[in-house]
Design an enzyme around this catalytic site. Structure first.
Site, mmCIF file in Angstrom:
data_model
loop_
_atom_site.group_PDB
_atom_site.id
_atom_site.type_symbol
_atom_site.label_atom_id
_atom_site.label_comp_id
_atom_site.label_asym_id
_atom_site.label_seq_id
_atom_site.Cartn_x
_atom_site.Cartn_y
_atom_site.Cartn_z
ATOM 1 N N ARG A 180 -0.310 4.939 -1.423
ATOM 2 C CA ARG A 180 -1.657 5.971 -0.494
ATOM 3 C C ARG A 180 -2.564 5.542 1.385
ATOM 4 O O ARG A 180 -2.691 6.735 1.284
ATOM 5 C CB ARG A 180 -3.008 5.853 -1.698
ATOM 6 C CG ARG A 180 -3.813 7.199 -1.591
ATOM 7 C CD ARG A 180 -4.761 7.119 -2.610
ATOM 8 N NE ARG A 180 -4.222 6.474 -3.762
ATOM 9 C CZ ARG A 180 -4.719 7.197 -5.061
ATOM 10 N NH1 ARG A 180 -4.771 8.225 -5.165
ATOM 11 N NH2 ARG A 180 -3.911 6.210 -5.994
ATOM 12 N N CYS B 85 0.341 30.197 -14.578
ATOM 13 C CA CYS B 85 -0.431 30.114 -15.391
ATOM 14 C C CYS B 85 -1.086 29.333 -16.190
ATOM 15 O O CYS B 85 -0.275 29.036 -17.320
ATOM 16 C CB CYS B 85 0.597 31.033 -16.834
ATOM 17 S SG CYS B 85 0.721 33.247 -15.712
ATOM 18 N N GLU B 86 -1.974 29.019 -15.793
ATOM 19 C CA GLU B 86 -2.442 27.790 -16.016
ATOM 20 C C GLU B 86 -4.274 28.081 -16.128
ATOM 21 O O GLU B 86 -4.242 27.446 -15.002
ATOM 22 C CB GLU B 86 -1.796 26.703 -16.357
ATOM 23 C CG GLU B 86 -2.414 25.227 -17.450
ATOM 24 C CD GLU B 86 -1.622 24.544 -17.825
ATOM 25 O OE1 GLU B 86 -0.102 25.023 -17.901
ATOM 26 O OE2 GLU B 86 -1.624 23.209 -17.604
ATOM 27 N N PRO C 22 0.635 -1.386 0.099
ATOM 28 C CA PRO C 22 0.330 0.133 -0.088
ATOM 29 C C PRO C 22 0.823 1.332 -0.452
ATOM 30 O O PRO C 22 1.807 1.427 1.150
ATOM 31 C CB PRO C 22 -0.718 0.013 1.816
ATOM 32 C CG PRO C 22 0.123 -1.242 2.298
ATOM 33 C CD PRO C 22 0.956 -1.800 0.947
ATOM 34 N N TYR D 41 -6.692 13.961 -13.033
ATOM 35 C CA TYR D 41 -7.699 13.138 -12.722
ATOM 36 C C TYR D 41 -8.815 13.763 -12.234
ATOM 37 O O TYR D 41 -9.695 13.319 -12.132
ATOM 38 C CB TYR D 41 -6.910 12.259 -11.219
ATOM 39 C CG TYR D 41 -6.260 12.229 -11.458
ATOM 40 C CD1 TYR D 41 -5.073 10.766 -12.190
ATOM 41 C CD2 TYR D 41 -5.057 11.855 -10.062
ATOM 42 C CE1 TYR D 41 -3.647 10.447 -12.214
ATOM 43 C CE2 TYR D 41 -3.503 11.470 -10.338
ATOM 44 C CZ TYR D 41 -3.002 11.026 -11.417
ATOM 45 O OH TYR D 41 -1.758 10.451 -11.236
HETATM 46 N N1 LLP Z 1 2.123 -1.316 -6.083
HETATM 47 C C1 LLP Z 1 2.084 -1.137 -7.523
HETATM 48 C C2 LLP Z 1 3.024 -2.039 -8.079
HETATM 49 C C3 LLP Z 1 1.921 0.246 -8.432
HETATM 50 O O1 LLP Z 1 1.668 0.523 -9.206
HETATM 51 C C4 LLP Z 1 1.279 1.104 -7.488
HETATM 52 C C5 LLP Z 1 0.895 2.166 -7.448
HETATM 53 C C6 LLP Z 1 0.969 0.952 -5.560
HETATM 54 C C7 LLP Z 1 1.538 -0.102 -5.183
HETATM 55 C C8 LLP Z 1 0.394 1.577 -4.522
HETATM 56 O O2 LLP Z 1 -0.933 2.033 -4.722
HETATM 57 P P1 LLP Z 1 -1.239 2.543 -3.676
HETATM 58 O O3 LLP Z 1 -1.841 1.709 -2.605
HETATM 59 O O4 LLP Z 1 -1.005 4.487 -3.587
HETATM 60 O O5 LLP Z 1 -3.031 2.844 -4.714
HETATM 61 N N2 LLP Z 1 -0.572 8.964 -9.511
HETATM 62 C C9 LLP Z 1 -2.078 8.157 -8.862
HETATM 63 C C10 LLP Z 1 -1.447 6.819 -8.207
HETATM 64 C C11 LLP Z 1 -0.587 6.328 -9.512
HETATM 65 C C12 LLP Z 1 -0.561 4.942 -9.046
HETATM 66 C C13 LLP Z 1 0.354 4.405 -9.566
HETATM 67 N N3 LLP Z 1 0.873 2.928 -8.885
HETATM 68 C C14 LLP Z 1 -2.561 9.249 -7.851
HETATM 69 O O6 LLP Z 1 -2.291 10.309 -8.072
HETATM 70 O O7 LLP Z 1 -4.306 9.216 -7.957
#
Ligand code: LLP
Length: 429
Positions: free
Chosen positions: A282, A350-351, A280, A323
């Site tokens: 996020r 500036c966007e 995890p 997003y």
């Molecule tokens: N493991 C792998 C292989 C991943 O690709 C990711 C996230 C995670 C773990 C962790 O996922 P989480 O638990 O954080 O959801 N920038 C995007 C999120 C991209 C996530 C990419 N991979 C956003 O701001 O929502």
């Protein structure tokens, strides 16, 4: 994050007032509740350890990488998932043990592979057929690897953060036979030791069923194909609450259902129970962080909209533009007063798309007020940029009723550190 108002109407975290942090460190400012980060780690540990399974919980460092955070992750007995030499470098600089770090990525460069081999990381997660030969050729001793399989599961989340569907840059497809091909090539390689499989079906997923269905599918596929996986890494993707519309992933129930699925399917198939890994990102840091901004311009367009502009923007908050993500905002320096009005909170870059929140209901806000944007602990600082030569904000951790700076605000001089000057070119005026 647990925010309360003090007698002056200021928002506080564990008794520490947000305006006092803004005074001490300036704005924009990321503020983390360190105790909440630790407690999120412990929720995963507790839920996994009661299952009796052999397990690892690794923090996905892409959500937010920092030396002090990695120290904390080490203290909380987490593993670490890195995807670049930069993340690995930061982890090693924090003293994080290399043998609890694994390396992901769909295009690891030779330099990254060498660096990770030298550091002695725990394992690589192989993401393509080409990479098998590349790592094998660079290794001079046995190296453990997992294979990232693409299970062909479509998760219901934003298209850009879906990863498990068939048409994806990540992983080796089960359906198309790439995963099996990869595993047999690894088994035939000189230095690679096949340890198991990894999958990640997407991010911000609140329903445990997606991962459960995938685990079920993957274990049956392994069994049918007579593949012994010592490790099953089911990725991350557990959701958090940005607004009242969101659901936080039910960690205790969800993880218990995951571990029960592993146990039950293995028992049914008479398949040796693998070591279970989760990664995890996020859900460990997301809700534990907020961004504090100072309001500058307030522009009322009669009968159209009220724009409230803050002192940061898409350089420290890209998720709204990227997003169309939604956020909860709170007035931080005083008790809200007056009838809420429809407001768009905009950044100062500036966007036109540089917005934090579009058309939300906010109490009237004045120049000089402080706005807190909640749940910005994941994928905000780590996705920050210097667009418009904006300075990356400072980061503060609050613990108990104490606070400490963990990342300094960039300085104007920092913006020029990579500039090649006339002096360096040997030019004279
Ligand atoms: N493991 C792998 C292989 C991943 O690709 C990711 C996230 C995670 C773990 C962790 O996922 P989480 O638990 O954080 O959801 N920038 C995007 C999120 C991209 C996530 C990419 N991979 C956003 O701001 O929502």
């Amino acid at each position: 994050m647990n925010l309360t108002r003090n007698e002056r109407g200021e928002l506080t975290i564990r008794g520490v007032s947000l305006p006092s942090l803004a005074d001490a460190y300036g704005t924009p400012l990321f503020v983390y509740d360190e105790d909440e980060i630790r407690s999120q780690c412990r929720r995963f540990h507790d839920s996994l350890s009661t299952s009796g399974l052999d397990y690892t919980v690794s923090y996905a460092s892409k959500a937010f990488s920092s030396v002090q955070l990695f120290r904390l992750m080490n203290e909380e007995a987490m593993g670490l998932d890195v995807v670049s030499e930069g993340e690995l470098y930061t982890a090693l600089a924090s003293g994080f043990p290399a043998d609890r770090i694994h390396f992901h990525g769909n295009n690891k460069t030779e330099a990254e592979i060498r660096y990770a081999l030298d550091a002695g990381i725990e394992y690589f997660v192989i993401d393509s057929i080409g990479e098998i030969e590349r790592i094998d050729a660079l290794a001079d001793r046995d190296v453990e690897v997992l294979v990232r399989i693409n299970p062909g599961v479509e998760a219901h989340t934003h298209e850009f953060i879906q990863t498990g569907q068939e048409d994806s840059k990540f992983g080796l497809s089960i359906e198309k036979g790439l995963a099996l091909d990869g595993i047999s090539r690894i088994q035939a390689a000189e230095h690679l030791v096949f340890k198991g499989v990894h999958f990640h079906i997407g991010s911000q997923i609140y329903d445990p069923n997606g991962m459960i269905t995938t685990i079920d599918k993957v274990l049956r596929w392994l069994h049918e194909n007579n593949i012994q996986a010592d490790v099953l890494n089911a990725g991350g993707g557990f959701s958090i609450r940005y607004t009242d519309e969101d659901i936080s992933y039910p960690i205790e129930d969800g993880v218990t259902r995951i571990t029960e699925t592993v146990k039950n399917v293995c028992a049914e198939l008479d398949y040796p129970v693998p070591h279970l890994s989760l990664e995890p990102g996020r859900s460990i840091v997301g809700e534990a962080g907020l961004t504090l901004y100072r309001v500058g311009t307030v522009k009322d367009i009669p009968d159209v909209n009220t724009y409230v502009s803050i002192d940061g923007g898409m350089s420290d908050h890209i998720r709204t533009a990227l997003y169309d993500a939604k956020y909860t905002l709170q007035l931080a320096n005083r008790e809200p007063e007056g009838k809420e009005i429809t407001t768009t909170v905009a950044g100062k870059l500036c966007e036109s798309g540089d917005l934090i929140a579009k058309g939300i209901e906010l109490p009237p806000v004045e120049p000089g007020d402080l706005l807190a944007v909640l749940s910005t602990g994941a994928y905000h600082y780590s996705m920050a940029s210097n667009y418009n030569q904006m300075l990356k904000p400072a980061i503060v951790f609050v613990s108990g009723n104490d606070h400490r700076l963990v990342i300094r605000r960039q300085s104007l001089e920092d913006l020029l550190v990579n500039e090649v000057t006339d002096d360096q070119l040997g030019k004279t005026k």
